[in-house]
Design an enzyme around this catalytic site. Structure first.
Site, mmCIF file in Angstrom:
data_model
loop_
_atom_site.group_PDB
_atom_site.id
_atom_site.type_symbol
_atom_site.label_atom_id
_atom_site.label_comp_id
_atom_site.label_asym_id
_atom_site.label_seq_id
_atom_site.Cartn_x
_atom_site.Cartn_y
_atom_site.Cartn_z
ATOM 1 N N GLU A 22 0.817 -1.216 0.000
ATOM 2 C CA GLU A 22 0.000 0.000 0.000
ATOM 3 C C GLU A 22 0.853 1.269 0.000
ATOM 4 O O GLU A 22 0.413 2.335 0.427
ATOM 5 C CB GLU A 22 -0.933 -0.024 1.210
ATOM 6 C CG GLU A 22 -1.880 -1.204 1.210
ATOM 7 C CD GLU A 22 -2.714 -1.271 2.471
ATOM 8 O OE1 GLU A 22 -3.517 -0.351 2.687
ATOM 9 O OE2 GLU A 22 -2.569 -2.237 3.226
ATOM 10 N N SER A 148 -6.532 -2.667 2.291
ATOM 11 C CA SER A 148 -6.851 -2.064 0.987
ATOM 12 C C SER A 148 -7.271 -3.079 -0.063
ATOM 13 O O SER A 148 -7.036 -2.894 -1.255
ATOM 14 C CB SER A 148 -5.658 -1.253 0.472
ATOM 15 O OG SER A 148 -5.502 -0.065 1.202
ATOM 16 N N TYR A 211 -9.232 3.450 -4.745
ATOM 17 C CA TYR A 211 -8.258 4.513 -4.948
ATOM 18 C C TYR A 211 -8.233 5.133 -6.339
ATOM 19 O O TYR A 211 -7.672 6.209 -6.508
ATOM 20 C CB TYR A 211 -6.856 3.986 -4.593
ATOM 21 C CG TYR A 211 -6.784 3.510 -3.171
ATOM 22 C CD1 TYR A 211 -6.992 4.387 -2.117
ATOM 23 C CD2 TYR A 211 -6.554 2.175 -2.861
ATOM 24 C CE1 TYR A 211 -6.963 3.953 -0.801
ATOM 25 C CE2 TYR A 211 -6.518 1.733 -1.550
ATOM 26 C CZ TYR A 211 -6.720 2.634 -0.529
ATOM 27 O OH TYR A 211 -6.690 2.206 0.767
ATOM 28 N N ARG A 250 -11.354 2.984 11.576
ATOM 29 C CA ARG A 250 -12.529 2.878 10.703
ATOM 30 C C ARG A 250 -12.896 1.413 10.587
ATOM 31 O O ARG A 250 -12.055 0.576 10.236
ATOM 32 C CB ARG A 250 -12.223 3.439 9.307
ATOM 33 C CG ARG A 250 -13.475 3.759 8.492
ATOM 34 C CD ARG A 250 -13.161 4.015 7.032
ATOM 35 N NE ARG A 250 -12.933 2.768 6.320
ATOM 36 C CZ ARG A 250 -11.843 2.499 5.604
ATOM 37 N NH1 ARG A 250 -10.860 3.367 5.522
ATOM 38 N NH2 ARG A 250 -11.735 1.332 4.991
ATOM 39 N N ASP A 252 -15.331 -1.476 8.873
ATOM 40 C CA ASP A 252 -16.103 -1.724 7.655
ATOM 41 C C ASP A 252 -17.120 -2.841 7.869
ATOM 42 O O ASP A 252 -16.837 -3.823 8.578
ATOM 43 C CB ASP A 252 -15.164 -2.113 6.505
ATOM 44 C CG ASP A 252 -14.145 -1.023 6.199
ATOM 45 O OD1 ASP A 252 -14.444 0.159 6.451
ATOM 46 O OD2 ASP A 252 -13.042 -1.351 5.705
ATOM 47 N N GLU A 268 -13.765 -5.719 9.133
ATOM 48 C CA GLU A 268 -12.453 -5.464 9.730
ATOM 49 C C GLU A 268 -12.391 -4.031 10.243
ATOM 50 O O GLU A 268 -13.196 -3.179 9.856
ATOM 51 C CB GLU A 268 -11.333 -5.696 8.715
ATOM 52 C CG GLU A 268 -11.366 -4.776 7.506
ATOM 53 C CD GLU A 268 -10.257 -5.063 6.510
ATOM 54 O OE1 GLU A 268 -9.436 -5.952 6.774
ATOM 55 O OE2 GLU A 268 -10.208 -4.389 5.473
ATOM 56 N N ASN A 270 -9.765 -0.800 10.529
ATOM 57 C CA ASN A 270 -8.540 -0.202 10.012
ATOM 58 C C ASN A 270 -7.995 0.780 11.037
ATOM 59 O O ASN A 270 -8.648 1.772 11.360
ATOM 60 C CB ASN A 270 -8.837 0.549 8.707
ATOM 61 C CG ASN A 270 -9.437 -0.356 7.650
ATOM 62 O OD1 ASN A 270 -8.729 -0.996 6.897
ATOM 63 N ND2 ASN A 270 -10.768 -0.420 7.611
ATOM 64 N N GLY A 274 -7.181 5.537 5.346
ATOM 65 C CA GLY A 274 -6.747 6.524 4.375
ATOM 66 C C GLY A 274 -7.013 7.940 4.860
ATOM 67 O O GLY A 274 -8.045 8.212 5.467
#
Length: 307
Positions: A22, A148, A211, A250, A252, A268, A270, A274
């Site tokens: 990443e 990602s 992205y 964050r 998800d 998951e 994070n 980002g």
């Protein structure tokens, strides 16, 4: 952030890049955060985190480190351990929370123990996955410790053959029951779950969708039933707490509307989400009136060691 001089602006070292899959995402996050921190009044030095990281940190002598790394080494507790050793306050989660959240199997076990709904899954060797269906399709094959959506294989319902896994994939992989439905995500900032965003794509929410320009669209707040919104906020806050996260995280989710609240599954958390101005976390903060420089400033002020 003890030891900062009140006479000069604190110096922040922004870690970015690094050797993970990443890297490019991290470079983008790091540059944007560095610009925002300068706007917020900090002295900023940008560091591409390589093998000379300790020397670079020694030369720059920052008051605090802003960790904008993504993926392995920067997100899994490794860099956090270096910063603890150097006694440099740093942003986002500490060693244990970072390592735990990056390990999908172990973090899902923590979720389940805390009452957060998860999909059926297991860890299997690559050869076994390619030899037979280790789970009834549809299912997803993915690395246990990447983010990602790197290295994702989707095996559809009715698939005759198991997937052919690339040689560069790890020897052991997670196989997880495919959860149909809508992509939802929640930012937690400190102890506050901000709001629910729905991520709209024309297909799977893969690396490209995340992205590439136009790869996905974000709807916030998500147009979903109140009970699902409340459950997402509650589960994200619980995940942040039981994993031991700090700063921003964050979480998800996937939600199958056909099953109502029972169709909500956590995927998951994070710990290094980002951080460009159009990324999910800054978008949610902006929705609540927190500008990008203000968000980055809050993250720096939350930095610490041993927490």
């Amino acid at each position: 952030m003890a030891g900062m001089s009140s006479r000069t602006p604190p110096k922040v070292a922004v870690l970015m890049g690094g050797p993970s899959a990443e890297r490019e995402v991290s470079l983008s996050s790091g540059r944007e955060c560095a610009a925002a921190l300068r706007e917020a009044g900090y002295q900023v030095v940008e560091i591409d985190a390589g093998a000379d990281l300790v020397a670079r940190l020694g030369d720059s002598a920052p008051d605090v480190v802003f960790n904008a790394l993504h993926g392995r080494w920067g997100e899994d507790g490794c860099v956090q351990g270096i910063l603890e050793w150097l006694r440099l306050p740093y942003t986002h989660s500490g060693v244990l929370a970072s390592a735990l959240a990056m390990d999908k199997a172990r973090s899902k076990a923590v979720y389940a123990a805390a009452g957060i709904p998860v999909a059926e899954s297991g860890i299997f060797c690559k050869a076994e996955i390619m030899a037979r269906h280790v789970m009834a399709p549809p299912y997803v094959v993915k690395p246990n410790n990447e983010g990602s959506s790197v290295g994702i294989y989707i095996v559809p319902e009715g698939a005759n053959a198991p997937p052919v896994i690339a040689d560069d994939m790890p020897e052991h992989l997670m196989v997880e029951a495919y959860v149909p439905g809508r992509e939802l995500t929640v930012t937690v900032m400190g102890e506050r779950a901000l709001c629910v965003t729905e991520i709209l794509t024309d297909g799977w929410y893969d690396y490209h969708a995340k992205y590439a320009p136009g790869g996905s669209r974000h709807e916030l707040p998500a147009h979903i039933p109140t009970e699902v919104t409340e459950a997402c906020l509650a589960h994200a806050g619980t995940a942040h707490r039981v994993l031991g996260c700090r700063g921003v995280s964050r979480t998800d989710f996937r939600w199958d509307p056909a099953k109502g609240l029972a169709g909500l599954i956590a995927l998951e958390t994070n710990t290094q989400p980002g951080m460009t101005p159009t990324s999910l976390v800054p978008e949610q903060a902006a929705h609540l009136g927190i500008s990008f420089p203000e968000l980055c400033d809050w993250i720096v002020k939350d930095a610490s060691c041993d927490r």
